[in-house]
Design a protein around this motif. Structure first.
Motif, PDB file in Angstrom:
ATOM      1  N   ASN A 169       0.808  -1.224   0.000  1.00 50.98           N
ATOM      2  CA  ASN A 169       0.000   0.000   0.000  1.00 50.98           C
ATOM      3  C   ASN A 169       0.838   1.270   0.000  1.00 50.98           C
ATOM      4  OD1 ASN A 169      -2.739  -0.750  -0.177  1.00 50.98           O
ATOM      5  ND2 ASN A 169      -2.740  -1.433   1.965  1.00 50.98           N
ATOM      6  N   PHE A 170       2.095   1.153   0.411  1.00 48.63           N
ATOM      7  CA  PHE A 170       2.955   2.341   0.462  1.00 48.63           C
ATOM      8  C   PHE A 170       3.164   2.923  -0.936  1.00 48.63           C
ATOM      9  CE2 PHE A 170       6.326   5.122   1.840  1.00 48.63           C
ATOM     10  CZ  PHE A 170       6.050   5.342   3.169  1.00 48.63           C
ATOM     11  N   LYS A 171       3.022   2.055  -1.956  1.00 47.26           N
ATOM     12  CA  LYS A 171       3.270   2.491  -3.337  1.00 47.26           C
ATOM     13  C   LYS A 171       2.016   3.020  -4.030  1.00 47.26           C
ATOM     14  CE  LYS A 171       6.589  -1.346  -3.733  1.00 47.26           C
ATOM     15  NZ  LYS A 171       6.118  -2.157  -2.606  1.00 47.26           N
ATOM     16  N   ARG A 172       0.848   2.792  -3.417  1.00 43.61           N
ATOM     17  CA  ARG A 172      -0.391   3.152  -4.115  1.00 43.61           C
ATOM     18  C   ARG A 172      -0.594   4.671  -4.138  1.00 43.61           C
ATOM     19  NH1 ARG A 172      -4.554   4.536  -0.640  1.00 43.61           N
ATOM     20  NH2 ARG A 172      -6.135   4.399  -2.257  1.00 43.61           N
ATOM     21  N   THR A 173      -1.286   5.118  -5.190  1.00 38.00           N
ATOM     22  CA  THR A 173      -1.635   6.535  -5.295  1.00 38.00           C
ATOM     23  C   THR A 173      -2.920   6.776  -4.520  1.00 38.00           C
ATOM     24  OG1 THR A 173      -0.633   6.660  -7.479  1.00 38.00           O
ATOM     25  CG2 THR A 173      -2.186   8.408  -6.893  1.00 38.00           C
ATOM     26  N   CYS A 174      -2.911   7.756  -3.654  1.00 32.75           N
ATOM     27  CA  CYS A 174      -4.061   8.011  -2.783  1.00 32.75           C
ATOM     28  C   CYS A 174      -5.225   8.635  -3.554  1.00 32.75           C
ATOM     29  CB  CYS A 174      -3.668   8.945  -1.645  1.00 32.75           C
ATOM     30  SG  CYS A 174      -2.497   8.215  -0.486  1.00 32.75           S
ATOM     31  N   PHE A 175      -6.433   8.327  -3.094  1.00 32.96           N
ATOM     32  CA  PHE A 175      -7.625   9.029  -3.563  1.00 32.96           C
ATOM     33  C   PHE A 175      -7.673  10.381  -2.853  1.00 32.96           C
ATOM     34  CE2 PHE A 175      -9.239   4.499  -3.759  1.00 32.96           C
ATOM     35  CZ  PHE A 175      -9.185   4.398  -5.148  1.00 32.96           C
ATOM     36  N   LEU A 211     -10.319   7.112   2.072  1.00 30.98           N
ATOM     37  CA  LEU A 211     -10.422   6.465   3.387  1.00 30.98           C
ATOM     38  C   LEU A 211      -9.562   7.231   4.391  1.00 30.98           C
ATOM     39  CD1 LEU A 211     -11.297   4.077   5.194  1.00 30.98           C
ATOM     40  CD2 LEU A 211      -9.424   2.744   4.206  1.00 30.98           C
ATOM     41  N   LEU A 212     -10.212   7.650   5.468  1.00 28.60           N
ATOM     42  CA  LEU A 212      -9.542   8.376   6.550  1.00 28.60           C
ATOM     43  C   LEU A 212      -9.175   7.407   7.664  1.00 28.60           C
ATOM     44  CD1 LEU A 212      -8.897  10.961   8.361  1.00 28.60           C
ATOM     45  CD2 LEU A 212     -11.317  10.916   8.989  1.00 28.60           C
ATOM     46  N   ARG A 213      -7.926   7.436   8.085  1.00 28.19           N
ATOM     47  CA  ARG A 213      -7.544   6.677   9.276  1.00 28.19           C
ATOM     48  C   ARG A 213      -7.806   7.563  10.491  1.00 28.19           C
ATOM     49  NH1 ARG A 213      -1.713   4.749  11.823  1.00 28.19           N
ATOM     50  NH2 ARG A 213      -2.638   3.354  13.371  1.00 28.19           N
ATOM     51  N   LYS A 214      -8.776   7.172  11.291  1.00 26.30           N
ATOM     52  CA  LYS A 214      -9.133   7.936  12.498  1.00 26.30           C
ATOM     53  C   LYS A 214      -8.295   7.396  13.649  1.00 26.30           C
ATOM     54  CE  LYS A 214     -12.290  10.907  14.288  1.00 26.30           C
ATOM     55  NZ  LYS A 214     -13.687  10.501  14.491  1.00 26.30           N
ATOM     56  N   GLU A 215      -7.254   8.105  13.955  1.00 25.26           N
ATOM     57  CA  GLU A 215      -6.297   7.654  14.959  1.00 25.26           C
ATOM     58  C   GLU A 215      -5.754   8.863  15.706  1.00 25.26           C
ATOM     59  OE1 GLU A 215      -4.989   5.904  17.326  1.00 25.26           O
ATOM     60  OE2 GLU A 215      -4.784   4.132  16.035  1.00 25.26           O
ATOM     61  N   PHE A 216      -5.191   8.611  16.860  1.00 20.92           N
ATOM     62  CA  PHE A 216      -4.598   9.675  17.671  1.00 20.92           C
ATOM     63  C   PHE A 216      -3.093   9.688  17.368  1.00 20.92           C
ATOM     64  CE2 PHE A 216      -8.519   8.405  19.508  1.00 20.92           C
ATOM     65  CZ  PHE A 216      -9.085   9.556  20.028  1.00 20.92           C
ATOM     66  N   ILE A 217      -2.706  10.556  16.456  1.00 26.72           N
ATOM     67  CA  ILE A 217      -1.320  10.565  15.982  1.00 26.72           C
ATOM     68  C   ILE A 217      -0.466  11.454  16.872  1.00 26.72           C
ATOM     69  CG2 ILE A 217       0.171  11.314  14.072  1.00 26.72           C
ATOM     70  CD1 ILE A 217      -1.889  10.141  12.162  1.00 26.72           C
ATOM     71  N   VAL A 218       0.534  10.826  17.479  1.00 31.51           N
ATOM     72  CA  VAL A 218       1.419  11.531  18.417  1.00 31.51           C
ATOM     73  C   VAL A 218       2.888  11.391  18.028  1.00 31.51           C
ATOM     74  CG1 VAL A 218      -0.166  11.317  20.369  1.00 31.51           C
ATOM     75  CG2 VAL A 218       1.486   9.486  19.936  1.00 31.51           C
ATOM     76  N   ASP A 219       3.139  10.613  16.960  1.00 31.21           N
ATOM     77  CA  ASP A 219       4.509  10.325  16.550  1.00 31.21           C
ATOM     78  C   ASP A 219       4.540  10.209  15.025  1.00 31.21           C
ATOM     79  OD1 ASP A 219       6.882   8.496  15.869  1.00 31.21           O
ATOM     80  OD2 ASP A 219       7.186   8.748  18.026  1.00 31.21           O
ATOM     81  N   ALA A 220       5.613  10.714  14.415  1.00 30.77           N
ATOM     82  CA  ALA A 220       5.730  10.670  12.953  1.00 30.77           C
ATOM     83  C   ALA A 220       5.644   9.239  12.419  1.00 30.77           C
ATOM     84  CB  ALA A 220       7.042  11.319  12.516  1.00 30.77           C
ATOM     85  N   TYR A 221       6.066   8.279  13.220  1.00 32.85           N
ATOM     86  CA  TYR A 221       6.002   6.865  12.818  1.00 32.85           C
ATOM     87  C   TYR A 221       4.592   6.481  12.352  1.00 32.85           C
ATOM     88  CZ  TYR A 221       5.957   1.765  13.177  1.00 32.85           C
ATOM     89  OH  TYR A 221       5.795   0.420  12.902  1.00 32.85           O
ATOM     90  N   GLN A 222       3.572   7.003  13.068  1.00 31.52           N
ATOM     91  CA  GLN A 222       2.189   6.644  12.745  1.00 31.52           C
ATOM     92  C   GLN A 222       1.752   7.152  11.374  1.00 31.52           C
ATOM     93  OE1 GLN A 222       1.172   8.462  16.593  1.00 31.52           O
ATOM     94  NE2 GLN A 222      -0.403   6.882  16.757  1.00 31.52           N
ATOM     95  N   ALA A 255      -4.069   4.375   3.975  1.00 25.41           N
ATOM     96  CA  ALA A 255      -4.867   5.579   4.264  1.00 25.41           C
ATOM     97  C   ALA A 255      -4.681   6.620   3.161  1.00 25.41           C
ATOM     98  CB  ALA A 255      -4.451   6.172   5.607  1.00 25.41           C
ATOM     99  N   ASP A 256      -5.766   7.304   2.836  1.00 22.90           N
ATOM    100  CA  ASP A 256      -5.704   8.434   1.909  1.00 22.90           C
ATOM    101  C   ASP A 256      -5.578   9.741   2.675  1.00 22.90           C
ATOM    102  OD1 ASP A 256      -6.265   6.947  -0.601  1.00 22.90           O
ATOM    103  OD2 ASP A 256      -8.171   6.540   0.390  1.00 22.90           O
TER     104      ASP A 256
END
Length: 263
Positions: free
Chosen positions: A36-42, A118-129, A138-139
Protein backbone atom coordinates in the motif's frame (compact mmCIF):
# COMPACT_ATOMS: atom_id res chain seq x y z
CA UNK A 1 -9.05 19.04 34.17
CA UNK A 2 -12.29 18.06 32.44
CA UNK A 3 -13.26 14.46 31.69
CA UNK A 4 -12.57 14.76 27.97
CA UNK A 5 -9.08 16.16 28.50
CA UNK A 6 -8.43 13.45 31.05
CA UNK A 7 -9.38 10.72 28.57
CA UNK A 8 -7.30 12.44 25.87
CA UNK A 9 -4.28 12.35 28.16
CA UNK A 10 -4.83 8.64 28.81
CA UNK A 11 -5.15 7.96 25.08
CA UNK A 12 -1.95 9.87 24.33
CA UNK A 13 -0.02 7.89 26.94
CA UNK A 14 -1.40 4.64 25.52
CA UNK A 15 -0.42 5.70 21.99
CA UNK A 16 3.14 6.55 23.01
CA UNK A 17 3.48 3.10 24.58
CA UNK A 18 1.99 1.39 21.51
CA UNK A 19 4.24 3.25 19.08
CA UNK A 20 7.36 2.34 21.05
CA UNK A 21 6.49 -1.34 20.59
CA UNK A 22 5.42 -0.97 16.94
CA UNK A 23 8.69 0.73 16.00
CA UNK A 24 10.54 -2.33 17.28
CA UNK A 25 8.22 -4.77 15.52
CA UNK A 26 8.16 -2.97 12.17
CA UNK A 27 10.65 -0.16 11.59
CA UNK A 28 9.84 2.59 9.07
CA UNK A 29 11.96 1.01 6.31
CA UNK A 30 9.77 -2.11 6.53
CA UNK A 31 6.61 0.00 6.40
CA UNK A 32 7.95 1.54 3.21
CA UNK A 33 8.19 -1.93 1.65
CA UNK A 34 4.47 -2.62 2.12
CA UNK A 35 2.32 -2.85 -1.00
CA UNK A 36 0.00 0.00 0.00
CA UNK A 37 2.95 2.34 0.46
CA UNK A 38 3.27 2.49 -3.34
CA UNK A 39 -0.39 3.15 -4.11
CA UNK A 40 -1.63 6.54 -5.29
CA UNK A 41 -4.06 8.01 -2.78
CA UNK A 42 -7.63 9.03 -3.56
CA UNK A 43 -8.20 12.74 -2.96
CA UNK A 44 -10.74 13.68 -0.28
CA UNK A 45 -10.67 17.28 -1.50
CA UNK A 46 -11.69 16.20 -5.00
CA UNK A 47 -14.32 13.77 -3.73
CA UNK A 48 -15.95 16.40 -1.49
CA UNK A 49 -15.75 19.18 -4.09
CA UNK A 50 -17.33 17.07 -6.83
CA UNK A 51 -20.59 18.50 -8.18
CA UNK A 52 -23.52 16.92 -6.38
CA UNK A 53 -21.34 15.32 -3.69
CA UNK A 54 -23.05 14.59 -0.38
CA UNK A 55 -20.00 15.69 1.61
CA UNK A 56 -20.81 12.98 4.15
CA UNK A 57 -17.79 11.31 5.78
CA UNK A 58 -19.36 8.12 7.08
CA UNK A 59 -17.54 6.50 9.98
CA UNK A 60 -17.15 2.91 11.09
CA UNK A 61 -16.93 3.06 14.88
CA UNK A 62 -17.56 0.13 17.24
CA UNK A 63 -17.45 1.99 20.57
CA UNK A 64 -16.23 5.13 22.31
CA UNK A 65 -14.98 5.97 25.82
CA UNK A 66 -18.05 8.14 26.51
CA UNK A 67 -20.78 5.94 25.00
CA UNK A 68 -19.37 2.44 25.48
CA UNK A 69 -20.37 -0.11 22.82
CA UNK A 70 -22.20 1.55 19.93
CA UNK A 71 -22.37 -1.44 17.61
CA UNK A 72 -20.67 -4.68 18.57
CA UNK A 73 -21.82 -6.80 15.65
CA UNK A 74 -21.31 -4.69 12.51
CA UNK A 75 -18.95 -6.09 9.87
CA UNK A 76 -16.71 -3.49 8.24
CA UNK A 77 -16.85 -4.99 4.75
CA UNK A 78 -20.66 -4.76 4.74
CA UNK A 79 -20.99 -1.34 6.36
CA UNK A 80 -18.32 0.55 4.39
CA UNK A 81 -19.51 -0.90 1.06
CA UNK A 82 -23.03 0.32 1.82
CA UNK A 83 -21.64 3.71 2.90
CA UNK A 84 -19.94 3.99 -0.48
CA UNK A 85 -23.04 2.85 -2.36
CA UNK A 86 -25.16 5.32 -0.36
CA UNK A 87 -23.14 8.23 -1.73
CA UNK A 88 -20.68 8.99 1.07
CA UNK A 89 -17.83 11.22 -0.12
CA UNK A 90 -15.35 9.53 2.19
CA UNK A 91 -15.23 6.78 4.80
CA UNK A 92 -13.55 7.05 8.20
CA UNK A 93 -12.41 3.98 10.15
CA UNK A 94 -11.24 4.03 13.77
CA UNK A 95 -8.03 2.09 14.37
CA UNK A 96 -7.68 2.52 18.15
CA UNK A 97 -8.23 -0.83 19.88
CA UNK A 98 -8.03 0.03 23.58
CA UNK A 99 -10.49 2.92 23.79
CA UNK A 100 -12.57 2.57 20.62
CA UNK A 101 -12.71 -1.21 20.24
CA UNK A 102 -11.26 -1.33 16.73
CA UNK A 103 -10.17 -4.71 15.43
CA UNK A 104 -6.86 -5.07 13.63
CA UNK A 105 -8.56 -6.04 10.37
CA UNK A 106 -11.16 -3.22 10.32
CA UNK A 107 -9.02 -0.78 8.36
CA UNK A 108 -7.44 -3.28 5.97
CA UNK A 109 -10.89 -4.69 5.20
CA UNK A 110 -12.19 -1.20 4.44
CA UNK A 111 -9.21 -0.46 2.20
CA UNK A 112 -9.79 -3.61 0.13
CA UNK A 113 -13.51 -2.83 -0.15
CA UNK A 114 -13.51 0.87 -1.03
CA UNK A 115 -12.74 2.90 -4.11
CA UNK A 116 -13.36 6.26 -2.39
CA UNK A 117 -11.08 8.14 0.04
CA UNK A 118 -10.42 6.46 3.39
CA UNK A 119 -9.54 8.38 6.55
CA UNK A 120 -7.54 6.68 9.28
CA UNK A 121 -9.13 7.94 12.50
CA UNK A 122 -6.30 7.65 14.96
CA UNK A 123 -4.60 9.67 17.67
CA UNK A 124 -1.32 10.56 15.98
CA UNK A 125 1.42 11.53 18.42
CA UNK A 126 4.51 10.33 16.55
CA UNK A 127 5.73 10.67 12.95
CA UNK A 128 6.00 6.86 12.82
CA UNK A 129 2.19 6.64 12.75
CA UNK A 130 2.10 8.72 9.55
CA UNK A 131 4.33 6.24 7.70
CA UNK A 132 2.24 3.46 9.24
CA UNK A 133 -0.95 5.11 7.93
CA UNK A 134 0.48 5.23 4.42
CA UNK A 135 1.48 1.56 4.64
CA UNK A 136 -2.05 0.70 5.78
CA UNK A 137 -3.53 2.38 2.71
CA UNK A 138 -4.87 5.58 4.26
CA UNK A 139 -5.70 8.43 1.91
CA UNK A 140 -6.19 10.94 4.72
CA UNK A 141 -4.83 11.16 8.25
CA UNK A 142 -6.31 12.95 11.25
CA UNK A 143 -4.29 15.41 13.31
CA UNK A 144 -5.87 16.60 16.56
CA UNK A 145 -4.85 20.11 17.62
CA UNK A 146 -5.63 19.38 21.28
CA UNK A 147 -2.79 16.84 21.52
CA UNK A 148 -0.17 18.49 19.30
CA UNK A 149 1.78 21.74 19.36
CA UNK A 150 1.38 23.98 16.28
CA UNK A 151 4.95 23.11 15.19
CA UNK A 152 4.46 19.35 15.51
CA UNK A 153 1.18 19.74 13.66
CA UNK A 154 2.99 21.45 10.79
CA UNK A 155 5.80 18.87 10.77
CA UNK A 156 3.35 15.96 10.75
CA UNK A 157 1.17 17.53 8.04
CA UNK A 158 4.27 18.07 5.88
CA UNK A 159 5.28 14.40 6.20
CA UNK A 160 1.77 13.27 5.27
CA UNK A 161 1.71 15.50 2.19
CA UNK A 162 5.19 14.34 1.22
CA UNK A 163 3.88 10.76 1.29
CA UNK A 164 0.94 11.68 -0.94
CA UNK A 165 -1.78 11.73 1.69
CA UNK A 166 -4.13 14.57 2.68
CA UNK A 167 -4.58 15.98 6.17
CA UNK A 168 -7.70 16.57 8.26
CA UNK A 169 -6.94 18.81 11.23
CA UNK A 170 -9.46 18.74 14.07
CA UNK A 171 -10.09 21.92 16.08
CA UNK A 172 -12.28 22.43 19.12
CA UNK A 173 -11.99 26.16 19.76
CA UNK A 174 -10.49 29.44 18.65
CA UNK A 175 -7.29 28.99 20.64
CA UNK A 176 -6.31 26.19 18.24
CA UNK A 177 -6.50 28.27 15.05
CA UNK A 178 -2.72 28.68 15.11
CA UNK A 179 -2.44 24.94 14.34
CA UNK A 180 -3.77 25.56 10.82
CA UNK A 181 -0.93 25.53 8.30
CA UNK A 182 -0.43 25.36 4.54
CA UNK A 183 -0.07 21.57 4.53
CA UNK A 184 -3.59 21.05 5.94
CA UNK A 185 -6.32 20.21 3.41
CA UNK A 186 -9.41 19.91 5.56
CA UNK A 187 -10.26 21.39 8.95
CA UNK A 188 -12.76 19.59 11.13
CA UNK A 189 -14.56 21.68 13.72
CA UNK A 190 -16.07 19.72 16.56
CA UNK A 191 -19.51 21.09 17.41
CA UNK A 192 -19.27 19.55 20.88
CA UNK A 193 -18.02 21.76 23.70
CA UNK A 194 -15.33 19.78 25.51
CA UNK A 195 -16.11 21.47 28.81
CA UNK A 196 -19.74 20.39 29.13
CA UNK A 197 -20.27 18.15 26.06
CA UNK A 198 -23.08 20.39 24.78
CA UNK A 199 -23.47 20.83 21.02
CA UNK A 200 -23.24 24.38 19.66
CA UNK A 201 -23.27 24.61 15.87
CA UNK A 202 -23.32 28.43 15.97
CA UNK A 203 -19.95 28.46 17.75
CA UNK A 204 -18.55 26.19 15.00
CA UNK A 205 -19.91 28.48 12.29
CA UNK A 206 -18.19 31.48 13.90
CA UNK A 207 -14.92 29.54 14.12
CA UNK A 208 -15.17 28.34 10.50
CA UNK A 209 -15.46 31.94 9.32
CA UNK A 210 -11.93 32.57 10.63
CA UNK A 211 -10.32 29.84 8.51
CA UNK A 212 -8.47 30.45 5.22
CA UNK A 213 -10.93 30.49 2.33
CA UNK A 214 -9.41 27.60 0.40
CA UNK A 215 -9.61 25.07 3.27
CA UNK A 216 -12.46 22.55 3.24
CA UNK A 217 -14.53 22.89 6.40
CA UNK A 218 -15.73 19.68 8.03
CA UNK A 219 -18.46 19.67 10.69
CA UNK A 220 -18.09 17.05 13.41
CA UNK A 221 -20.40 15.84 16.21
CA UNK A 222 -24.08 16.49 16.85
CA UNK A 223 -25.13 16.11 13.22
CA UNK A 224 -28.37 14.33 14.01
CA UNK A 225 -30.66 15.52 11.23
CA UNK A 226 -30.54 16.55 7.56
CA UNK A 227 -31.70 20.02 8.74
CA UNK A 228 -28.54 20.49 10.83
CA UNK A 229 -26.34 19.41 7.91
CA UNK A 230 -28.16 21.79 5.56
CA UNK A 231 -27.64 24.63 8.07
CA UNK A 232 -23.92 23.87 8.27
CA UNK A 233 -23.66 23.70 4.46
CA UNK A 234 -25.38 27.08 4.11
CA UNK A 235 -22.70 28.46 6.44
CA UNK A 236 -19.68 27.29 4.47
CA UNK A 237 -19.20 23.70 5.60
CA UNK A 238 -18.60 21.24 2.75
CA UNK A 239 -18.19 17.97 4.63
CA UNK A 240 -19.87 16.28 7.58
CA UNK A 241 -18.24 13.59 9.70
CA UNK A 242 -20.89 11.23 11.03
CA UNK A 243 -20.28 7.99 12.89
CA UNK A 244 -22.46 7.29 15.87
CA UNK A 245 -25.65 8.46 14.14
CA UNK A 246 -25.27 5.64 11.60
CA UNK A 247 -23.52 3.04 13.75
CA UNK A 248 -26.08 3.05 16.58
CA UNK A 249 -28.65 1.56 14.21
CA UNK A 250 -28.92 -2.09 13.18
CA UNK A 251 -28.19 -1.23 9.55
CA UNK A 252 -25.70 1.67 9.44
CA UNK A 253 -25.42 1.56 5.64
CA UNK A 254 -29.17 1.82 5.15
CA UNK A 255 -29.39 4.65 7.69
CA UNK A 256 -26.64 6.46 5.77
CA UNK A 257 -28.48 6.00 2.46
CA UNK A 258 -31.73 7.37 3.92
CA UNK A 259 -29.91 10.32 5.49
CA UNK A 260 -28.10 11.30 2.29
CA UNK A 261 -31.29 10.98 0.23
CA UNK A 262 -32.89 13.59 2.51
CA UNK A 263 -30.13 16.17 2.18
Amino acid sequence: MNAKQNILDKIVQQKLAEVAVQKEQMPIFQLMEQENFKRTCFSAKESIARTGASGVIAEFKRQSPSKGVINGTAKPQDVVKLYQDAGASMVSVLTDEVFFGAKAEDFSTARKTLSIPLLRKEFIVDAYQIYQSKAMGADVILLIAAILSPQRCKDFAFIAKDLGMEVLLELHDESELEHVNRFVDLVGINNRNLKDFSVDTDRSIRLAAKLPEDIIRVAESGLDSPEVVRKMRENGFQAFLMGEYFMKTEQPGLTCRQFISNL
